[in-house]
Design a protein around this motif. Sequence first.
Motif, short mmCIF file in Angstrom:
data_model
loop_
_atom_site.label_atom_id
_atom_site.label_comp_id
_atom_site.label_asym_id
_atom_site.label_seq_id
_atom_site.Cartn_x
_atom_site.Cartn_y
_atom_site.Cartn_z
N PHE A 171 0.83 -1.21 0.00
CA PHE A 171 0.00 0.00 0.00
C PHE A 171 0.86 1.25 0.00
N ALA A 184 -5.39 1.72 -1.93
CA ALA A 184 -5.99 1.41 -0.64
C ALA A 184 -7.11 0.39 -0.75
N ILE A 185 -8.07 0.68 -1.61
CA ILE A 185 -9.28 -0.15 -1.66
C ILE A 185 -8.92 -1.57 -2.07
N ILE A 235 -7.14 -3.52 0.73
CA ILE A 235 -8.02 -3.91 1.84
C ILE A 235 -8.94 -5.04 1.40
#
Lengths: 388, 397
Positions: free
Chosen positions: A348, A354-355, A358
């Motif tokens: 990251f 980010a998405i 995750i």
Amino acid sequence: MQIKAFWRDVRFLQMLAQAGFVVLLALAAAYLYVNVSANLQRQGLTVGYGFMKNPASFDIGESFIPYKASDTYRHALLVGLVNTLVVSVTGILLTTVVGVLAGVARLSSNWLINKLAAAYVGLIRNTPLIIQLMFWYFGVIIRLPSVKQAIALPGPAYLTNRGVYVPWAEATPAFPAWQVYILMAVISVLITWFGLRSAYRRTSLPLSPWWNLSYLFIPFLILWLGAALQPEPPLRAFVPELAGLNFKGGLRMTPEFAALLFGLVLYTGAFIAEIVRAGILAVSRGQVEAARSLGFRNSQTLRLIVFPQALRVIIPPLTSQYLNLAKNSSLAIAIGYPDLFSIAGTVFNQTGAAIEIIMVLMLSYLSMSLLTSLIMNIYNSRMRLVER
Amino acid sequence: MAAIEMQPPRLSIGPLAWFRKNLFSTWYNAGLTFATLWVLYSVLKPALFWALTEAKWGVIGANLTLFMVGQYPRGELWRIWLVIYLLAGLIGLSWGVWKNAARGFAVIALSAGGAFALIGLILRWEVWANWLIAEAVLLALFLPGRSLRHAALAATAGWILFFPALFLLVAGHHSLPVLPPVEMSAWSGLLLTLMLTIVGNFGSLPLGILLALGRRSKLPIVRYFCIGYIELIRGVPLVTILYMADILLPLFLPLEVVRPDRVLRAMVGFILFEAAYQAENVRGGLQSIQRGQYEAAQALGLNGALTTALIILPQALRAVIPALFNSFISLFKDTTLVAIIGLFDLLRISRSVIAQPEWLGTHREVFLFAFLIYWGFNLAFSYGNRRVEQALGVGKR
């Protein structure tokens, strides 16, 4: 009979309420989607998994599958997943042993052992795991003596600040040939199982327990034949020994791995100890007394009466402790063990995705959790009380 | 008929008999005892030697304020002390009002305060002076709690108002000249740990209750949504949720909103996470309510919402008090994970203390100190749990 107005019909009202709920959810999702896309646009980011094919170009401290810095991000994440799996599976096996021992010790009539187990459980359960991990890593393992003055434990195992060395088994050149024999032996066990079961089904009479010896006898025969054909053994002991400035041979656990494993095993073991104790106490005294009056010996009572019933109580909470251990392995980041979470963090930081990251994290941990629950549920349904 | 002379039963008291019975009852028990003693000796001897000679315990005293409140402005520390006085006063008042149920808390608070005051004697005067004031406040409010007529009402109101007051005092507000606002990013140390625990626990309770009710709803869409949420959150590690809250929350908010503070983001993460666990606790309570309760409520003409609010929830919540206390304890431990996303809680402060040049290499001392703090708090919580359970008669009525 009067027909009810439709707005007083419960079925209609329920449908209306659900439709309202769906609309509300959709509105919330749309609101979040608009916000996310506006934010991403402003930051000039796009969502997509294309970056996974780019070279990772960072090093990973330890990995159980081959990895080099020029490999892709996807491969780096895979390395992290394997690291997490290795520490989780080893931890689950060891913590079961520690937990059962401590749980039985909690019930011991020996005052010293009883109180010691109580102190262990009370201290470990009531403090955060991450502090324990940091204490073991920074306070103990890193401060162990150097290789020259290694602490030797029986085994031989050596504790040093470069890691923990334990004996291991090593494949000899004859190992590939042996694989065939071992496979045949395993298959023979399965065939025996099916054969005995169908014999039992046909006669519907319990077979003589002596038949169970065939589980041992047939594989032994195959392996003995194998040994006649291939005199060299498949594995040999691989013992660490001091050679120059470092240990040669054996299995080396890095300080990070050793601290994480030790901390996780001790922490989860304390919870399992309480579960085991509660499970054994849950078997009513009458069961033990009945077994005694039927003439069971002490060991038979434990093995045939108490443990099978205690297991029913123990397995469901034990499953959630196993899941906790796997989830808690994500704390590895605090002591620098490259598990999935820590590598995902690095990825990251390099890509800003980010998405995507995750999603990868959540899916990995969720599938691990679901898989463990599935296995334990199958086991649980086999052990469950079958009522008439 | 001649009386039969019988030997009196062999005396089984005294230390020797105790040793025999509890340590050397059989040969393997004796062996186990000796083996355990040997292991204890070989571990404890170097540990005690280290603790008494090599350990630099000075690191704790020198950084105590840092451990407790971190970066909180030193000029505003009186607010924290005021919170402690308030808490002491409330405990004293409750002791007077509810006597037995609250006596345990009062004794713990008094002895902890006394211990802190003693420790303060070797550190700084404001430490012991403030703890002595807190003790005095506690004792002073005991008598009015006993004698005044509306003391019970005052104590209940006090506890309810305590939490808003706590936030007002710690955070401050720009409209109050006496209480200038303190940025959330300055909350750190044990203060941050406790604030996160309180917010995470009480903030997640409403959402948890809703999720639990939703999971038992007759409407399939609502039920599956709640099951999905609960299982999703329970299936992933907390640190992933915190990470998500830290990174994704700003993305989910509209452009014009200022980025929320990191502490606030962590609080949102804790609430979202803990709600799933609270929901499962509450569900356990809901399942323990007998059908008759629903039927009686229906017979009295209550509708679904009123039945839930007035009949079912009060009973369900009382039944799950032990589980809620357990969640409190585990959340208190879990707050340490905010150190991973970079907040200065007690653990992160400990790490920064170790990084100070004059205290390099004091990992053991500092981590043991943090360990003891968490352990002490959790002992107090579990004691409180037992007392409240007894007072409410959970499982008995």
